[in-house]
Design a protein around this motif. Structure first.
Motif, short mmCIF file in Angstrom:
data_model
loop_
_atom_site.label_atom_id
_atom_site.label_comp_id
_atom_site.label_asym_id
_atom_site.label_seq_id
_atom_site.Cartn_x
_atom_site.Cartn_y
_atom_site.Cartn_z
N VAL A 224 0.84 -1.20 0.00
CA VAL A 224 0.00 0.00 0.00
C VAL A 224 0.87 1.25 0.00
O VAL A 224 0.62 2.21 -0.76
N ARG A 225 1.92 1.26 0.84
CA ARG A 225 2.83 2.42 0.88
C ARG A 225 3.50 2.63 -0.47
O ARG A 225 3.61 3.77 -0.95
N ASP A 226 3.98 1.56 -1.08
CA ASP A 226 4.70 1.69 -2.35
C ASP A 226 3.77 2.03 -3.51
O ASP A 226 4.23 2.50 -4.55
N PHE A 227 2.48 1.77 -3.35
CA PHE A 227 1.51 2.17 -4.37
C PHE A 227 1.40 3.69 -4.44
O PHE A 227 1.23 4.27 -5.51
N VAL A 228 1.47 4.35 -3.29
CA VAL A 228 1.16 5.78 -3.23
C VAL A 228 2.38 6.67 -3.02
O VAL A 228 2.30 7.89 -3.18
N ILE A 229 3.54 6.08 -2.66
CA ILE A 229 4.74 6.89 -2.43
C ILE A 229 5.81 6.53 -3.46
O ILE A 229 6.43 5.46 -3.38
N PRO A 230 6.04 7.38 -4.45
CA PRO A 230 7.05 7.08 -5.48
C PRO A 230 8.45 7.00 -4.90
O PRO A 230 8.80 7.72 -3.96
N ALA A 231 9.25 6.10 -5.46
CA ALA A 231 10.65 5.96 -5.04
C ALA A 231 11.47 5.47 -6.20
O ALA A 231 10.97 4.78 -7.09
N LEU A 232 12.75 5.85 -6.20
CA LEU A 232 13.69 5.35 -7.20
C LEU A 232 14.75 4.53 -6.48
O LEU A 232 15.66 5.07 -5.86
N PRO A 233 14.63 3.20 -6.49
CA PRO A 233 15.58 2.36 -5.78
C PRO A 233 16.95 2.37 -6.44
O PRO A 233 17.10 2.71 -7.61
N SER A 240 20.42 4.52 -14.29
CA SER A 240 20.13 4.27 -15.70
C SER A 240 19.41 2.93 -15.87
O SER A 240 18.50 2.80 -16.69
N THR A 241 19.81 1.92 -15.07
CA THR A 241 19.15 0.62 -15.13
C THR A 241 17.72 0.72 -14.62
O THR A 241 16.80 0.13 -15.20
N VAL A 242 17.52 1.48 -13.54
CA VAL A 242 16.17 1.66 -13.00
C VAL A 242 15.28 2.40 -13.99
O VAL A 242 14.12 2.03 -14.20
N MET A 243 15.82 3.45 -14.62
CA MET A 243 15.04 4.19 -15.60
C MET A 243 14.68 3.31 -16.79
O MET A 243 13.59 3.41 -17.36
N SER A 470 23.50 11.60 -11.21
CA SER A 470 22.99 11.59 -9.83
C SER A 470 21.50 11.91 -9.81
O SER A 470 20.92 12.39 -10.79
N ALA A 471 20.90 11.69 -8.63
CA ALA A 471 19.47 11.99 -8.46
C ALA A 471 19.22 13.49 -8.62
O ALA A 471 18.20 13.90 -9.18
N HIS A 472 20.15 14.32 -8.12
CA HIS A 472 19.98 15.78 -8.26
C HIS A 472 20.00 16.20 -9.72
O HIS A 472 19.24 17.09 -10.14
N GLN A 473 20.84 15.58 -10.51
CA GLN A 473 20.90 15.90 -11.93
C GLN A 473 19.62 15.46 -12.65
O GLN A 473 19.13 16.13 -13.55
N ILE A 474 19.07 14.31 -12.23
CA ILE A 474 17.80 13.85 -12.81
C ILE A 474 16.69 14.84 -12.48
O ILE A 474 15.86 15.17 -13.34
#
Length: 558
Positions: A224-233, A240-243, A470-474
């Motif tokens: 339920v948490r992961d349904f509503v809270i976006p995250a980039l593991p 790049s692999t996650v994207m 990096s995440a900041h650059q994204i």
């Protein structure tokens, strides 16, 4: 009884009764087999039926007769590639990418609602409309893209069949050959109703994912948490692999073939604007099933691999079945393999038909499941050839099957913005949809979706060129793309306001059908629109090349 089909053809179109009167009017329907009774898997609606449905019983019977296009296109979306993509997300990252499914629900509905509207109102397939309204150049691009991507997608369905068979102990060659025969035979019955009954039966098989999910004992609170809270593991080196995987999820959940399939299938089922609300309900049924299925796969594979050596080391769908068997028992692994087999077959049905419908539309072939093989040889030959070639490729020793499965889903995600742009333009073409053209809120939402899809592909492109991004650059890229989108949207709104478009008269929607294509005035395509379409096509071509580069890097372990 429907009128004699021979009397329905005219030099510039097909004659048909409207939904509110028995008068005969010209429509753009290209194959007279697309006019007549609605003979669905679960019921029949007579041609020219204008009776009210005041009771719940009558409404339910009408819905049962209409159910099919939305259900099949959505369940076909949870195909072998989806099992692999969602399973990879669960095995490698747990349920942390589950939010992507929830965000894609409105995208699924709006995109597919637009194509079902185009199908019911125009009676002409998606590829043919693009060809007629944008010219041969763009029409050729849309069909070539579709043909290549669909061909590769059908190969992934047979990859799923071979993996499921391998897990179940069935010889690969035997399984692939039998599946190909079943897929071809289902369409070659010469009866739309028989095909739809077979397809709906396979759709019911997708519900096997629910007991698999329950047997794996997932953590519902975390889901339920992961349904509503976006995250980039993952860290910066893994972004790049996650994207790549996120765009793969987008491509497998909202695939370009769906646009072409549902529009043509609505036409072949003979659904008219009068039954639009029932077809929208059919679409919602399919969307609910596809989201439940995708979430079940992610949840089950997360529970199966959490805390094991297999976590973070996805191989293929057979490996998913083995992991489920080790965690939840042998029955769970067997059910997963059967569900994978079922999903691959329904996916092959839908994607093959999507291609055969589109090519039949463009080449002017008779293209209807209401016709027997002798009456529509070209249509059935295309369908059978796609299945035969895909099955043959899978049986070639040494074929890079795992690489191909991921690649197809990502390429579908990269090509989706282009397909959605043409869909949006068609749904604002008053000559095509008349009183059924998009409302302003639909245009704003769809334009936003296109901007997000392009932003995702820009991020993917940047992550391929700069693996240590990096995440900041994204976040910076996202902000830049947002600013560019807002400026572009503002400019387009100003132009629209300067044009002072007249309000759309939406009276008589239920009886309005697009006139024959030859009676429509050629649309005016501005220089700015041509430049925009060309720039989009050029960028997507570059993005496709970079995606292929990244997939090869992943395959080689870099």
């Amino acid at each position: 009884m429907p009128p004699n089909p021979a009397l329905l053809l005219a030099a510039k179109g097909v004659f048909a009764m409207t939904a509110t009167t028995t008068a005969i009017t010209r429509t753009a329907v290209l194959d007279d087999a697309h006019i007549g009774d609605i003979r669905g898997a679960l019921g029949t609606i007579r041609y020219g039926d204008i009776a009210a449905r005041p009771t719940v019983s009558l409404k339910l019977r009408t819905l049962l007769a209409i159910v099919g296009p939305g259900l099949i296109v959505m369940v076909g979306d949870n195909d072998a590639g989806a099992f692999s993509t969602y399973g990879q997300a669960g095995q490698n990252y747990g349920t942390r990418l589950l939010w992507t499914l929830l965000l894609l629900v409105p995208v699924l509905y709006v995109n597919q609602e637009m194509v079902l509207r185009l199908g019911a109102v125009t009676g002409v397939g998606h590829a043919r409309l693009i060809l007629e309204r944008f010219g041969r150049f763009w029409g050729a691009f849309s069909v070539i893209d579709l043909f290549i991507l669909n061909g590769l997608t059908i190969v992934t369905e047979f990859i799923g069949i071979s993996l499921a068979a391998s897990y179940l102990g069935v010889p690969k060659v035997l399984a692939v050959v039998i599946a190909a025969i079943v897929i071809v035979a289902a369409a070659f019955t010469g009866s739309f109703r028989r095909f739809e009954r077979i397809a709906v039966a396979f759709c019911a098989g997708s519900l096997l994912l629910i007991p698999i999910y329950l047997m794996s004992h997932p953590a519902p609170g975390q889901m339920v948490r992961d349904f509503v809270i976006p995250a980039l593991p993952g860290g910066s080196g893994q972004l790049s692999t996650v994207m790549l995987l996120i765009i793969g999820i987008v491509g497998t959940t909202v695939a370009p073939w769906q646009l072409f399939f549902q529009q043509s299938y609505v036409i072949d089922k003979r659904i008219t604007p009068r039954f639009m609300k029932y077809e929208k309900a059919d679409l919602w049924i399919g969307i609910v099933i596809v989201v439940i299925g995708g979430a079940a796969i992610m949840g089950a594979t997360t529970a199966a691999f959490a805390g094991t050596r297999g976590f973070g080391n996805f191989t293929d769908s057979a490996g998913l079945a083995a992991g489920l068997a080790a965690s939840a028992g042998q029955a769970a692994g067997v059910l997963f393999a059967i569900a994978l087999l079922d999903a691959a077959v329904i996916g092959a049905f839908a994607v093959s038909l999507s291609t055969a419908y589109a090519i039949g539309d463009v080449l002017g072939l008779k293209h209807s499941l209401h016709r027997g093989v002798r009456q529509a040889k070209g249509f059935y030959a295309i369908y059978a050839a796609l299945i035969a070639v895909a099955a043959t490729i899978v049986l070639i020793p040494g074929s890079p099957l795992g690489l191909l499965t991921l690649g197809v889903q990502v390429l579908a995600g990269v090509l989706l913005p282009s397909a959605t742009v043409f869909l949006l333009l068609l749904c604002n073409d008053k000559a095509v949809l008349g009183p059924w053209v998009n409302r302003a809120k639909t245009n704003i939402f769809t334009a936003t979706v296109i901007a997000i899809l392009i932003t995702l592909s820009v991020i993917l492109t940047a992550s391929v060129l700069f693996p240590a991004i990096s995440a900041h650059q994204i976040v910076g890229i996202m902000i830049a793309c947002t600013v560019a989108s807002v400026l572009t949207g503002g400019y387009l709104l100003l132009r629209a306001g300067a044009g002072r478009a007249e309000p759309v008269d939406r009276t008589g929607q239920d009886s309005w059908r697009m006139p024959p294509l030859t009676m429509l005035a050629a649309p005016a395509i501005s220089a700015g629109r041509k430049m925009g379409l060309t720039a989009l096509r050029a960028y997507l071509a570059v993005a496709m090349v970079l995606v292929i580069v990244r997939i090869i890097e992943v395959a080689l372990g870099h």
